[in-house]
Design an enzyme around this catalytic site. Structure first.
Site, short mmCIF file in Angstrom:
data_model
loop_
_atom_site.label_atom_id
_atom_site.label_comp_id
_atom_site.label_asym_id
_atom_site.label_seq_id
_atom_site.Cartn_x
_atom_site.Cartn_y
_atom_site.Cartn_z
N ARG A 130 -168.76 -44.35 -41.75
CA ARG A 130 -169.78 -44.28 -42.79
C ARG A 130 -169.60 -43.13 -43.77
O ARG A 130 -169.66 -43.32 -44.99
CB ARG A 130 -171.20 -44.11 -42.19
CG ARG A 130 -171.88 -45.37 -41.83
CD ARG A 130 -172.71 -45.13 -40.60
NE ARG A 130 -171.82 -44.78 -39.54
CZ ARG A 130 -171.20 -45.68 -38.76
NH1 ARG A 130 -171.46 -46.94 -38.92
NH2 ARG A 130 -170.34 -45.32 -37.83
N THR A 131 -169.44 -41.93 -43.25
CA THR A 131 -169.51 -40.78 -44.15
C THR A 131 -168.33 -40.80 -45.14
O THR A 131 -168.52 -40.66 -46.35
CB THR A 131 -169.54 -39.47 -43.34
OG1 THR A 131 -170.52 -39.62 -42.32
CG2 THR A 131 -169.88 -38.29 -44.21
N LYS B 251 -149.24 -29.54 -38.65
CA LYS B 251 -148.11 -28.59 -38.63
C LYS B 251 -148.62 -27.16 -38.52
O LYS B 251 -147.83 -26.21 -38.60
CB LYS B 251 -147.29 -28.74 -39.91
CG LYS B 251 -146.74 -30.12 -40.15
CD LYS B 251 -146.06 -30.17 -41.52
CE LYS B 251 -146.00 -31.58 -42.05
NZ LYS B 251 -145.79 -31.60 -43.50
N ARG C 183 -164.98 -33.06 -43.15
CA ARG C 183 -165.49 -33.17 -41.78
C ARG C 183 -164.50 -32.47 -40.86
O ARG C 183 -163.28 -32.66 -41.00
CB ARG C 183 -165.65 -34.63 -41.35
CG ARG C 183 -165.95 -34.74 -39.86
CD ARG C 183 -166.36 -36.12 -39.46
NE ARG C 183 -167.68 -36.43 -39.99
CZ ARG C 183 -168.35 -37.53 -39.67
NH1 ARG C 183 -167.81 -38.41 -38.84
NH2 ARG C 183 -169.54 -37.76 -40.18
N HIS D 142 -174.99 -31.79 -40.27
CA HIS D 142 -174.47 -32.97 -41.00
C HIS D 142 -175.43 -33.19 -42.17
O HIS D 142 -176.22 -34.13 -42.18
CB HIS D 142 -174.45 -34.17 -40.05
CG HIS D 142 -173.67 -35.35 -40.55
ND1 HIS D 142 -173.30 -35.52 -41.87
CD2 HIS D 142 -173.21 -36.45 -39.88
CE1 HIS D 142 -172.65 -36.66 -41.99
NE2 HIS D 142 -172.56 -37.24 -40.80
#
Ligand code: CP
Length: 305
Positions: free
Chosen positions: A51-52, A80, A101, A129
């Site tokens: 969703r986000t 890396k 995120r 959030h």
């Protein structure tokens, strides 16, 4: 330049403006379809999302802008060993705004310190959030007509559920709000929210373990999944994961105007047979998430239409 790292980064009046803008976008999408022509949004997702990430991308595309980014740490140079601080300096050369995120609490805040573009916290570990909170506030305001005078039941994993933490932070600023915190003892709200947010603001709340007995008094029932990815021990997850399952039978305890919200993804905590109940609004909530992210992008880029 402004970022969105916490739901408290916007004053209540600014939130009202943002929600008004989101409502106007919902009613008049054509008016905004070239608002971000030539602008680029980068989505930097070090943790999975449906969703986000996709609602941010949908939001930017609906505003006429373009999107770039990565959907997992493995597909970026984080694999890396590149730091978040270095990554954001690079992304600042490629995009006008970014949504990040990250599994580590505070990572978007670290990024914002080195960024020359607005950074949006799209979920940091078990912490916050804020854009889910904007989505939740728009859903409640659109369907209830107000954000004050509400009794809100928060059910499930209140310990690790970052959507719950952000929502509490945002809602305590409205009048006559009370909470019923429904969870097993092991998944109760962390002290830093209970004491520093609820008690510090004299917000009435109670902590209970039973869902059914709490339902009659609720205006909103906010269900959450148990956050498997934050558990240290799989046995604990298995023991707790199906503690709450909202079924058609249990809905008989709810009042006729109670709304069921869920940030999604759902696992087992709402039976699919509840989806047809008019009080189940978690799929409408997803659509509001696009409008509110469109409004947020315009606000942070300071674009007036
Ligand atoms: N609500 C939410 O954050 O969903 P995703 O994890 O799919 O982005």
């Amino acid at each position: 330049m402004r970022h969105l790292l916490s739901p408290l980064d916007f004053k209540v009046e600014e939130l009202d403006e943002l929600l008004n803008l989101a409502s106007d976008i919902e009613k008049n999408p054509e008016k905004y379809k070239h608002a971000c022509d030539g602008k680029k949004l980068a989505t930097l997702f070090y943790e999975p999302s449906t969703r986000t990430r996709l609602s941010f991308e949908s939001a930017m595309l609906s505003l006429g802008g373009n999107v770039l980014g990565f959907a997992s740490a493995d597909s970026s140079s984080a694999s890396k060993g590149e730091s978040v601080s270095d990554t954001i300096r690079i992304i600042s050369c490629y995009a006008d705004i970014c949504a990040m995120r990250h599994p580590k609490e505070g990572a978007p805040t670290v990024a914002a310190e080195k960024s020359s573009i607005p950074v949006i916290n799209a979920g940091d570990g078990g912490h916050q959030h804020p854009t889910q909170t904007l989505t939740d506030l728009m859903t409640i305001r659109s369907l209830k007509g107000h954000l004050d005078n509400l009794t809100i039941g928060l059910c499930g994993d209140l310990k690790f559920g970052r959507t719950v933490h952000s929502l509490i932070n945002a809602l305590v600023r409205y009048d006559n709000i009370s909470f019923v915190l429904i969870s097993p003892k092991e998944l109760q709200l962390p002290d830093y929210i209970r004491q520093d947010v609820l008690e510090a603001n004299n917000i009435p709340y109670k902590e209970v373990e039973q869902l059914e007995t709490s339902m009659p008094e609720l205006d909103i029932l906010y269900m959450t999944r148990v956050q498997r990815e934050r558990f240290f021990n799989e046995d604990d997850y298995v023991r707790l994961k199906d503690r709450y399952v909202l079924t058609k039978e249990k809905m008989q305890y709810a009042n006729e105007n109670m709304l069921i919200l869920h940030p999604l993804p759902r696992v087992n905590e709402i039976s699919v047979e509840v989806d047809d109940d008019p009080r189940a609004v978690y799929f409408k909530q997803v659509q509001y998430g696009v409008y509110v992210r469109m409004a947020l992008i315009l606000t942070l880029l300071n674009i007036k239409v």
